[in-house]
Design a protein around this motif. Structure first.
Motif, mmCIF file in Angstrom:
data_model
loop_
_atom_site.group_PDB
_atom_site.id
_atom_site.type_symbol
_atom_site.label_atom_id
_atom_site.label_comp_id
_atom_site.label_asym_id
_atom_site.label_seq_id
_atom_site.Cartn_x
_atom_site.Cartn_y
_atom_site.Cartn_z
ATOM 1 N N GLY A 91 23.386 -6.429 49.608
ATOM 2 C CA GLY A 91 23.781 -6.761 50.204
ATOM 3 C C GLY A 91 23.172 -8.496 49.715
ATOM 4 O O GLY A 91 23.240 -9.341 50.538
ATOM 5 N N LEU A 92 22.939 -7.958 48.653
ATOM 6 C CA LEU A 92 22.659 -9.586 48.512
ATOM 7 C C LEU A 92 23.290 -10.332 46.968
ATOM 8 O O LEU A 92 22.555 -9.768 45.588
ATOM 9 C CB LEU A 92 21.102 -9.185 46.971
ATOM 10 C CG LEU A 92 19.551 -8.464 48.290
ATOM 11 C CD1 LEU A 92 18.928 -8.639 47.085
ATOM 12 C CD2 LEU A 92 19.333 -9.681 49.775
ATOM 13 N N VAL A 93 24.161 -10.319 47.485
ATOM 14 C CA VAL A 93 25.736 -11.083 47.160
ATOM 15 C C VAL A 93 25.563 -12.625 46.311
ATOM 16 O O VAL A 93 25.378 -12.562 45.007
ATOM 17 C CB VAL A 93 27.064 -11.299 47.904
ATOM 18 C CG1 VAL A 93 28.100 -11.644 47.437
ATOM 19 C CG2 VAL A 93 26.945 -10.049 48.418
ATOM 20 N N GLY A 94 24.301 -13.222 46.741
ATOM 21 C CA GLY A 94 23.802 -15.007 46.699
ATOM 22 C C GLY A 94 23.451 -14.583 45.378
ATOM 23 O O GLY A 94 23.446 -15.171 44.273
ATOM 24 N N ASP A 95 22.010 -13.243 45.526
ATOM 25 C CA ASP A 95 21.193 -13.422 44.236
ATOM 26 C C ASP A 95 21.923 -12.336 42.829
ATOM 27 O O ASP A 95 22.107 -13.058 41.656
ATOM 28 C CB ASP A 95 20.332 -13.129 44.288
ATOM 29 C CG ASP A 95 19.012 -12.910 45.115
ATOM 30 O OD1 ASP A 95 18.712 -14.253 45.757
ATOM 31 O OD2 ASP A 95 18.630 -12.214 46.204
ATOM 32 N N ALA A 96 23.105 -11.973 43.947
ATOM 33 C CA ALA A 96 23.752 -10.943 42.466
ATOM 34 C C ALA A 96 24.908 -12.179 41.708
ATOM 35 O O ALA A 96 25.162 -11.726 40.580
ATOM 36 C CB ALA A 96 24.960 -10.049 43.172
ATOM 37 N N GLU A 97 24.948 -13.144 41.997
ATOM 38 C CA GLU A 97 26.431 -14.220 41.862
ATOM 39 C C GLU A 97 25.840 -14.987 40.937
ATOM 40 O O GLU A 97 25.683 -15.597 40.314
ATOM 41 C CB GLU A 97 26.688 -14.523 42.902
ATOM 42 C CG GLU A 97 27.959 -14.053 43.722
ATOM 43 C CD GLU A 97 28.530 -15.118 45.168
ATOM 44 O OE1 GLU A 97 27.653 -16.101 45.037
ATOM 45 O OE2 GLU A 97 30.011 -14.901 45.142
ATOM 46 N N THR A 98 24.075 -15.328 41.890
ATOM 47 C CA THR A 98 23.330 -15.705 41.206
ATOM 48 C C THR A 98 23.011 -15.531 39.235
ATOM 49 O O THR A 98 22.880 -16.413 38.222
ATOM 50 C CB THR A 98 21.653 -16.444 41.552
ATOM 51 O OG1 THR A 98 22.148 -17.170 42.323
ATOM 52 C CG2 THR A 98 20.285 -17.977 40.757
ATOM 53 N N GLU A 99 22.308 -14.290 39.179
ATOM 54 C CA GLU A 99 22.419 -13.352 38.561
ATOM 55 C C GLU A 99 23.835 -13.676 37.095
ATOM 56 O O GLU A 99 23.593 -13.296 35.835
ATOM 57 C CB GLU A 99 22.051 -12.130 37.992
ATOM 58 C CG GLU A 99 21.433 -11.559 37.559
ATOM 59 C CD GLU A 99 20.480 -11.741 36.414
ATOM 60 O OE1 GLU A 99 20.375 -11.057 35.283
ATOM 61 O OE2 GLU A 99 19.960 -12.098 37.041
ATOM 62 N N LEU A 100 25.356 -13.414 37.761
ATOM 63 C CA LEU A 100 26.021 -13.700 37.452
ATOM 64 C C LEU A 100 26.366 -15.004 36.625
ATOM 65 O O LEU A 100 27.078 -14.641 35.422
ATOM 66 C CB LEU A 100 27.636 -12.627 37.988
ATOM 67 C CG LEU A 100 28.536 -11.990 37.336
ATOM 68 C CD1 LEU A 100 28.848 -11.299 35.846
ATOM 69 C CD2 LEU A 100 29.963 -12.064 38.696
ATOM 70 N N ALA A 101 25.765 -15.992 37.647
ATOM 71 C CA ALA A 101 26.341 -17.268 37.137
ATOM 72 C C ALA A 101 25.459 -17.393 35.420
ATOM 73 O O ALA A 101 26.264 -18.185 34.671
ATOM 74 C CB ALA A 101 25.928 -17.793 37.976
ATOM 75 N N GLY A 102 24.272 -17.123 35.334
ATOM 76 C CA GLY A 102 23.438 -16.958 34.229
ATOM 77 C C GLY A 102 23.960 -16.806 33.138
ATOM 78 O O GLY A 102 23.553 -16.816 32.015
ATOM 79 N N VAL A 103 25.179 -15.325 32.731
ATOM 80 C CA VAL A 103 25.259 -15.035 31.553
ATOM 81 C C VAL A 103 27.290 -15.709 31.555
ATOM 82 O O VAL A 103 27.617 -14.864 30.787
ATOM 83 C CB VAL A 103 25.093 -13.466 32.241
ATOM 84 C CG1 VAL A 103 23.745 -13.107 31.487
ATOM 85 C CG2 VAL A 103 25.992 -12.750 32.664
ATOM 86 N N LEU A 104 28.039 -15.683 32.629
ATOM 87 C CA LEU A 104 28.744 -16.246 33.141
ATOM 88 C C LEU A 104 29.483 -16.569 31.403
ATOM 89 O O LEU A 104 30.269 -16.451 30.420
ATOM 90 C CB LEU A 104 29.367 -17.145 33.958
ATOM 91 C CG LEU A 104 30.469 -17.711 34.138
ATOM 92 C CD1 LEU A 104 31.757 -15.928 34.797
ATOM 93 C CD2 LEU A 104 30.780 -18.826 35.644
ATOM 94 N N ALA A 105 28.869 -17.915 31.165
ATOM 95 C CA ALA A 105 29.488 -18.743 29.871
ATOM 96 C C ALA A 105 29.509 -18.248 28.690
ATOM 97 O O ALA A 105 31.022 -18.147 28.116
ATOM 98 C CB ALA A 105 28.417 -20.099 29.557
#
Length: 122
Positions: A91-105
């Motif tokens: 349920g830590l969606v914000g943390d998951a999004e942050t982690e995912l954004a770190g490798v997005l590019a």
């Protein structure tokens, strides 16, 4: 010379067996903790421990192992994907999004990125 080459071949074969992902997957949490303590910079061992911890219901510690594996091997989308999956499941969606954004590019379109993004959408 022949003896030296033979010895080198034996050492290399032993090293490969020691970090074999299939062998690591068969070990339990206690054995994997020992493996990680002996080889703390081996991301495969940390991934295997994370998987075992997740199976044991210890998702927070599993997440720490996946994070450490990703830090040790920044190119490992598998470690980052598993971390995103755990964070989203917790349920830590914000943390998951942050982690995912770190490798997005660098990873958009890769199968691991797509799987991680799908886990986040759940």
């Amino acid at each position: 010379m022949f003896l030296a080459l033979l010895l080198l071949a034996v050492v290399v074969a032993a090293w490969r067996r020691s970090s074999d992902p299939v062998r690591l997957a068969r070990l339990d949490v206690t054995a994997l903790r020992e493996e990680v303590s002996r080889h703390p910079t081996d991301p495969q061992r940390r991934m295997a421990l994370g998987e075992a911890l997740d199976r044991a219901g210890q998702w927070q510690e599993a997440g720490l192992q996946f994070k450490e594996a990703a830090d040790l091997n920044p190119n490992s989308m598998a470690a980052r994907r598993r971390l995103v999956e755990l964070l989203a499941r917790a349920g830590l969606v914000g943390d998951a999004e942050t982690e995912l954004a770190g490798v997005l590019a660098s990873q958009v379109g890769s199968p691991d990125y797509v799987a991680a993004r799908a886990a986040l959408a759940m």
